[in-house]
Each structure stands twice: as structure tokens, then as C-alpha cells.
Design a protein around this motif. Sequence first.
Motif, PDB file in Angstrom:
ATOM      1  N   VAL A 111      64.140  48.058  56.388  1.00  0.00           N
ATOM      2  CA  VAL A 111      63.800  48.049  57.815  1.00  0.00           C
ATOM      3  C   VAL A 111      64.839  48.930  58.513  1.00  0.00           C
ATOM      4  O   VAL A 111      66.039  48.765  58.313  1.00  0.00           O
ATOM      5  N   LYS A 112      64.312  49.779  59.254  1.00  0.00           N
ATOM      6  CA  LYS A 112      65.183  50.707  59.988  1.00  0.00           C
ATOM      7  C   LYS A 112      66.008  49.893  60.975  1.00  0.00           C
ATOM      8  O   LYS A 112      65.454  49.065  61.706  1.00  0.00           O
ATOM      9  N   PRO A 113      67.335  50.120  60.993  1.00  0.00           N
ATOM     10  CA  PRO A 113      68.145  49.327  61.907  1.00  0.00           C
ATOM     11  C   PRO A 113      67.804  49.658  63.353  1.00  0.00           C
ATOM     12  O   PRO A 113      67.499  50.783  63.706  1.00  0.00           O
ATOM     13  N   ARG A 114      67.872  48.669  64.122  1.00  0.00           N
ATOM     14  CA  ARG A 114      67.555  48.825  65.530  1.00  0.00           C
ATOM     15  C   ARG A 114      68.745  49.425  66.267  1.00  0.00           C
ATOM     16  O   ARG A 114      69.884  49.053  66.009  1.00  0.00           O
ATOM     17  N   VAL A 115      68.474  50.353  67.192  1.00  0.00           N
ATOM     18  CA  VAL A 115      69.540  50.964  67.985  1.00  0.00           C
ATOM     19  C   VAL A 115      69.861  49.996  69.109  1.00  0.00           C
ATOM     20  O   VAL A 115      68.966  49.465  69.770  1.00  0.00           O
ATOM     21  N   LYS A 116      71.151  49.820  69.283  1.00  0.00           N
ATOM     22  CA  LYS A 116      71.574  48.888  70.317  1.00  0.00           C
ATOM     23  C   LYS A 116      71.365  49.507  71.688  1.00  0.00           C
ATOM     24  O   LYS A 116      71.576  50.698  71.888  1.00  0.00           O
ATOM     25  N   ASN A 117      71.017  48.693  72.582  1.00  0.00           N
ATOM     26  CA  ASN A 117      70.929  49.117  73.974  1.00  0.00           C
ATOM     27  C   ASN A 117      72.348  49.095  74.524  1.00  0.00           C
ATOM     28  O   ASN A 117      73.000  48.055  74.518  1.00  0.00           O
TER      29      ASN A 117
END
Length: 154
Positions: A9-15
Motif C-alpha cells: 500500500v502506497k504510504p499516505r502523504v501527511k497533511n
Amino acid sequence: MPSTVQPYVKPRVKNPADDPVIAMSHDRRAKELKNESQRRLCSNVSGVIVQKELRLKQLEKEIQALADGVHEYKAQIDLLQGEKQSLEKRIAKNQEWCDTFDSSIGPFEDKYETSKAAVKTSYDYAKSKYKESLQKLIDDFGFHPTFKRWFDEF
């Protein structure tokens, strides 16, 4: 597939707004930019104020120089007006002398003109007699004025 392996799963970019460290860094940078802008504004304003103060001092010096010039011209005007009054007095005195001279010398001048007329009349008479006598010498004795010699008796 084994249950321990999970698909990638592609890591989510932090806001960044959600992260307190990043948000604090952004706030600090915004504050620094604001402070820098304020510093530049203050620097520009203070520079303009200093420039205006220098210009004001320069204008005050120019005004003082002009005031000194006015005083010098005023002194010159006073001197020239004094000289003018002196010359006017002298002119009045000389005019009075001229008026007295004309009244005193007027009769003598008339007498001089009369004497001049008498002398002119006498001169014209003598001139005509000389012309007649010269003509008599030419007619009677053969005298020629152009060819007169030094030893001629007439």
C-alpha cells in the motif's frame, strides 16, 4: 497467500497542516517573513526620514544664506540711497549756481553777441576793401599773387 503478507500500500502523504512540527515551522517562517517585511518597511521609513531631515537642514542653510544676502543687499541699498541724496543736494546746489550764472551773465552775453555782430560787419568791410585793393594792384601794376617774388616791392 499467507495471512502475514499484506499487499503493498502506497504510504499516505501527511497533511502538513495536521503535523504540529511542520505547522510550527510554517508559522515561524511566516512570522520571520512578516518581521523581515516590517524591518524593511521601518528601514525604508527611517531612511526617508533621515533623507528628509538632511534636505531640511540643507534648505535651512540655503534660507540662511538668502537671509544674509538680503542683509547685504539692504546695506548696499542704504549706502546707495545715501549717495543718491548727496548727489541730489549737489545737483540742487549746482542748478542754483547755474540759475544765478544765467541771470548774472545774461546781459554780458547779449553784449558779446552785439560785439560779435559788429566785428563781423567790420571784417566783411575790411575783406571787401582788401579785395578791391588787390584788384587795383592787379589792374594798375600788373601784380599777380601767384607769381609774387620775394624781392617785389608791392
